[in-house]
Design an enzyme around this catalytic site. Structure first.
Site, PDB file in Angstrom:
ATOM      1  N   ARG A  83       0.832  -1.208   0.000  1.00 25.07           N
ATOM      2  CA  ARG A  83       0.000   0.000   0.000  1.00 25.07           C
ATOM      3  C   ARG A  83       0.866   1.257   0.000  1.00 25.07           C
ATOM      4  NH1 ARG A  83      -4.508   0.874   4.606  1.00 25.07           N
ATOM      5  NH2 ARG A  83      -2.646   1.236   5.878  1.00 25.07           N
ATOM      6  N   LYS A 185      -2.429   6.851   1.304  1.00 26.02           N
ATOM      7  CA  LYS A 185      -2.250   7.269   2.699  1.00 26.02           C
ATOM      8  C   LYS A 185      -1.250   8.419   2.787  1.00 26.02           C
ATOM      9  CE  LYS A 185      -2.060   5.038   7.250  1.00 26.02           C
ATOM     10  NZ  LYS A 185      -3.457   5.314   7.642  1.00 26.02           N
ATOM     11  N   GLU A 221     -15.965   7.307   4.465  1.00 25.31           N
ATOM     12  CA  GLU A 221     -15.140   6.915   5.609  1.00 25.31           C
ATOM     13  C   GLU A 221     -15.710   7.454   6.915  1.00 25.31           C
ATOM     14  OE1 GLU A 221     -10.943   7.153   5.465  1.00 25.31           O
ATOM     15  OE2 GLU A 221     -10.799   5.951   3.653  1.00 25.31           O
TER      16      GLU A 221
END
Length: 341
Positions: A83, A185, A221
């Site tokens: 990721r 991220k 989210e």
């Protein structure tokens, strides 16, 4: 002799504690150096670093767990490495090889073994890898040099009270733009969430829920975590969107729901006007693991799921199975667990 610490494991919160060693590696002239463990927890970088001015930086979060027999294990660090590299590709940063990422994490955990909380305390060792653009740079372009580092901190539960339902409120703010960086991220996503979070807390909620930025009709989210719901016919449902961070915890729960609990799993749109389809709901992520959602405030309506005080049975089983795997109490799928040796 192994070092001892004077930490009250049962009173740990989710806050920074300096541990003894961290890993540092520098990218320069097109390649990463060999990397090393260091004791200094302060970084010295150029005032013109792209991480400071243009947000060219990313980070990960994972944990180390002490098992009943005293072993230390990691949960799916390869997924964190992959990721992070996806984020690097999005931000034009050099990827850090998966094998080296896992090795760096293992080195840091082993060097700070005294800070891995004992089994049964509910505490874990939180691990924070990060990669930032550094060096002398003024224009809006990729940095000439990069720094990869890993540090660790012993932590208690992210939300005090453990597995207890908390309430959330829907915000009018957007967490990320369509086709932006919501699916990776990067720190900017979290900086943008500080004000909505503060406003939610002032209103008496744990955090806010973000809707899709294009239509404001679909849940994306829950604060810095992913949403899931359990329908009245026992389906595990979680939102799908390119703006949602692909949570390793969420995908682990999807596997557990299907393979361990024989639930049907759906990754699809979740409309804020259709909360009645769920009998239970929760937020999930590395830091919080699972946070049961008691209720959601949307405009002038407050929707309660299972209970504001009690955790639903499906959410409880998901939590117990996931944490059981992480702490070595439940057999794990192949490749999920890496033992520190």
């Amino acid at each position: 002799m192994e070092k001892s610490t004077n930490i009250d494991w049962g009173k740990l919160g989710f806050s920074y504690i300096k541990t003894d060693f961290r890993y540092v590696s520098t990218w320069k002239d097109g390649k990463w150096d060999e990397g090393r463990l260091v004791e200094d927890n302060m970084l010295t970088i150029s005032e013109a670093s792209t991480a400071l001015h243009y947000g060219q930086q990313c980070f990960e979060g994972l944990k180390a767990y002490r098992t009943k027999d005293g072993k230390i294990q990691l949960f799916r660090p390869d997924a964190n490495a992959e990721r992070m590299n996806a984020t690097c590709r999005r931000l034009l940063m050099p990827e850090f090889p998966v094998e080296r990422f896992i090795d760096a994490v293992m080195q840091v955990v082993k060097a700070n073994e005294a800070y891995v909380p004992p089994y049964g305390t509910g505490a874990t060792l939180y691990i924070r890898p990060f990669l930032i653009g550094v060096g002398h740079n003024l224009g809006v372009k990729p940095a000439p040099e990069f720094l990869f580092s890993v540090f660790c901190v012993p932590v208690g539960p992210y939300f005090k009270g453990g597995l207890t339902p908390v309430n959330f409120i829907v915000t009018d703010y957007d967490r990320a733009a369509p086709k932006g960086t919501g699916g990776v991220k990067v720190g900017g996503n979290y900086a943008a969430s500080l004000l909505p979070h503060e406003e939610a807390v002032k209103k008496g909620f744990a955090d806010c829920i973000y809707l899709d930025p294009a239509t404001h009709k679909k849940i994306e989210e829950v604060g810095a975590a992913n949403f899931f719901g359990i329908t009245k016919d026992n389906k595990f449902v979680t939102p799908i969107s390119t703006s949602i961070l692909p949570s390793i915890t969420k995908y682990s729960l999807m596997h557990i729901a299907k393979e361990y609990m024989n639930l049907e799993v759906e990754e699809r749109d979740v409309y804020i006007d259709n909360l009645d389809e769920f009998k239970e709901a929760g937020a999930c992520g590395t830091a919080a693991v699972i946070t049961p959602i008691g209720g959601i405030q949307y405009k002038d309506k407050f929707h309660v799921f299972y209970s504001e005080k009690e955790v639903g049975p499906v959410t409880t089983e998901l939590y117990n199975t996931l944490t059981g795997i992480q702490f070595g109490e439940v057999p794990a799928p192949e490749g999920w667990i890496y033992e520190i040796k």
